[in-house]
Design a protein around this motif. Structure first.
Motif, PDB file in Angstrom:
ATOM      1  N   MET A  66      32.983  41.315  33.529  1.00  0.00           N
ATOM      2  CA  MET A  66      33.823  42.350  34.139  1.00  0.00           C
ATOM      3  C   MET A  66      35.019  41.692  34.811  1.00  0.00           C
ATOM      4  O   MET A  66      34.875  40.687  35.516  1.00  0.00           O
ATOM      5  CB  MET A  66      33.016  43.140  35.176  1.00  0.00           C
ATOM      6  N   SER A  67      36.213  42.255  34.622  1.00  0.00           N
ATOM      7  CA  SER A  67      37.422  41.681  35.206  1.00  0.00           C
ATOM      8  C   SER A  67      37.931  42.524  36.375  1.00  0.00           C
ATOM      9  O   SER A  67      37.852  43.757  36.360  1.00  0.00           O
ATOM     10  CB  SER A  67      38.515  41.564  34.148  1.00  0.00           C
ATOM     11  N   PHE A  68      38.464  41.845  37.379  1.00  0.00           N
ATOM     12  CA  PHE A  68      39.024  42.470  38.568  1.00  0.00           C
ATOM     13  C   PHE A  68      40.517  42.168  38.642  1.00  0.00           C
ATOM     14  O   PHE A  68      40.946  41.047  38.348  1.00  0.00           O
ATOM     15  CB  PHE A  68      38.368  41.925  39.840  1.00  0.00           C
ATOM     16  N   LEU A  69      41.294  43.143  39.069  1.00  0.00           N
ATOM     17  CA  LEU A  69      42.690  42.937  39.431  1.00  0.00           C
ATOM     18  C   LEU A  69      42.850  43.282  40.903  1.00  0.00           C
ATOM     19  O   LEU A  69      42.518  44.397  41.321  1.00  0.00           O
ATOM     20  CB  LEU A  69      43.614  43.823  38.593  1.00  0.00           C
ATOM     21  N   VAL A  70      43.326  42.327  41.681  1.00  0.00           N
ATOM     22  CA  VAL A  70      43.646  42.561  43.087  1.00  0.00           C
ATOM     23  C   VAL A  70      45.162  42.550  43.211  1.00  0.00           C
ATOM     24  O   VAL A  70      45.824  41.652  42.681  1.00  0.00           O
ATOM     25  CB  VAL A  70      43.022  41.483  43.991  1.00  0.00           C
ATOM     26  N   ILE A  71      45.719  43.537  43.895  1.00  0.00           N
ATOM     27  CA  ILE A  71      47.170  43.632  44.075  1.00  0.00           C
ATOM     28  C   ILE A  71      47.470  43.558  45.564  1.00  0.00           C
ATOM     29  O   ILE A  71      46.993  44.392  46.344  1.00  0.00           O
ATOM     30  CB  ILE A  71      47.735  44.943  43.508  1.00  0.00           C
ATOM     31  N   ARG A  87      33.328  35.731  39.832  1.00  0.00           N
ATOM     32  CA  ARG A  87      33.927  36.854  39.121  1.00  0.00           C
ATOM     33  C   ARG A  87      35.270  36.470  38.483  1.00  0.00           C
ATOM     34  O   ARG A  87      35.977  35.593  38.971  1.00  0.00           O
ATOM     35  CB  ARG A  87      34.130  38.035  40.073  1.00  0.00           C
ATOM     36  N   ASP A  88      35.599  37.173  37.390  1.00  0.00           N
ATOM     37  CA  ASP A  88      36.872  37.022  36.680  1.00  0.00           C
ATOM     38  C   ASP A  88      37.907  37.862  37.427  1.00  0.00           C
ATOM     39  O   ASP A  88      37.832  39.089  37.431  1.00  0.00           O
ATOM     40  CB  ASP A  88      36.681  37.514  35.241  1.00  0.00           C
ATOM     41  N   ALA A 116      39.644  28.059  43.135  1.00  0.00           N
ATOM     42  CA  ALA A 116      38.442  28.893  43.034  1.00  0.00           C
ATOM     43  C   ALA A 116      38.347  29.612  41.693  1.00  0.00           C
ATOM     44  O   ALA A 116      37.319  30.222  41.401  1.00  0.00           O
ATOM     45  CB  ALA A 116      38.426  29.920  44.161  1.00  0.00           C
ATOM     46  N   GLY A 117      39.423  29.569  40.910  1.00  0.00           N
ATOM     47  CA  GLY A 117      39.418  30.235  39.616  1.00  0.00           C
ATOM     48  C   GLY A 117      40.227  31.510  39.550  1.00  0.00           C
ATOM     49  O   GLY A 117      40.168  32.226  38.549  1.00  0.00           O
TER      50      GLY A 117
END
Length: 317
Positions: free
Chosen positions: A1-6, A44-45, A68-69
């Motif tokens: 599962m991929s996350f986008l943080v803005i 997490r991705d 941290a990736g």
């Protein structure tokens, strides 16, 4: 599962209490950046859409995140990386004085990475979601993605940057209405809605659209409210070095715990699931306050503190 943080990155210049003899320390910070970092620490991705200048603070933060990736997408390059002078009182409680401009654009990848699928979850919050002109980009990107991604929001209120109170509340509530899950501190709520109780504010926010509202209360633990349940939980009794990034670690652990749940599933969380969510997120915050700066736990550290304190559940009311 991929996350986008803005959201924003900030160089936190941490000053110890006067007379302590401790030198200032510079830590990578910014609430959204801390959430992205915490998610990456948990394996997490995650991609962060942000702004960084090509200066010493920007390079420090970029190295920290990439270590941290976290993948970085830059939405413009400011003249200088935002900073915050962080004052600590004798209990390690933090106050902030900001030097920040926020002019986010849609952005291009700063890291050479393969083409990626659309994120399954979008997290927004803090200064970036309410400060013009960049907040317009934050909201536009969130609205564009929310049909195929769940959304979380943390207002992380900074009163000196919020502007006129009524307009600030309206901007916060617009973000709440875009979200499936909202987390706020009791201090955030006290500024936004003076004199109103957290349970009443949570009920108002639920009426705007989210399925889950979480409230952190420092050493007093946390609260989860849905349309079906209200649950509280305590926190492990750890020595406090400082509180920088504690709420962001809580948020990262929440998102990690709920990863893969769609909008419908969030609305069906049981009381036991909410209790476990609060316990795990509170443990992540406890690790963070036990060391200097926004240093969230990795998965092994989080599992270890939960085992040490036997954290399994909260209390249903």
């Amino acid at each position: 599962m991929s996350f986008l943080v803005i959201g924003e990155c900030v160089a936190d210049i941490v000053r110890a209490p006067a007379g302590s003899g401790v030198a200032d320390r510079v830590h990578p910070g910014g609430s959204p950046a801390n959430v992205a970092y915490g998610l990456a620490r948990l394996g997490r991705d995650v991609t962060l859409l942000t702004q960084l200048a090509d200066d010493s603070a920007g390079r420090l933060i970029a190295d920290h995140l990439r270590g941290a990736g976290v993948r970085i997408t830059l939405g413009g390059t400011p003249a200088r990386t935002p900073s915050a002078v962080v004052g600590l009182d004798g209990r390690g409680q933090a106050t902030y004085a900001f030097d920040i401009a926020w002019t986010l654009e849609a952005g291009e990848p700063a890291d050479a990475t393969p083409a990626r699928v659309a994120p399954a979850h979008v997290h927004i919050g803090s200064i970036a979601a309410v400060t013009a002109p960049g907040a317009d980009t934050v909201l536009a990107e969130t609205e564009r993605l929310r049909d195929r991604a769940t959304v979380s929001y943390d207002p992380n209120v900074r009163p000196k940057l919020m502007g006129e109170h009524a307009e600030a509340v309206a901007r916060v509530e617009r973000c709440v209405a875009l979200s499936d899950l909202v987390k706020a501190s009791d201090e955030d709520l006290a500024w936004l809605y003076p004199g109103r109780q957290p349970h009443a504010i949570a009920a108002r926010w639920l009426s705007l659209g989210p399925a889950v509202v979480l409230v952190t209360r420092g050493a007093d633990g946390s609260l989860a409210v849905t349309r079906h349940h209200t649950v509280t939980a305590g926190v492990p009794p750890v020595p406090v070095v400082d509180t920088v990034g504690a709420g962001d670690s809580f948020m990262s652990a929440v998102l990690d715990t709920l990863a893969g749940r769609d909008r419908s599933a969030l609305g069906r969380l049981s009381a036991d699931e909410l209790a476990g969510l609060l316990a795990r997120a509170g443990a992540a915050a406890a690790v963070t306050v036990s060391r200097a700066g926004a240093q969230p736990p990795d998965r092994a550290e989080l599992d270890a503190i939960r085992q040490e304190f036997g954290l399994r559940s909260g209390r249903v009311s």
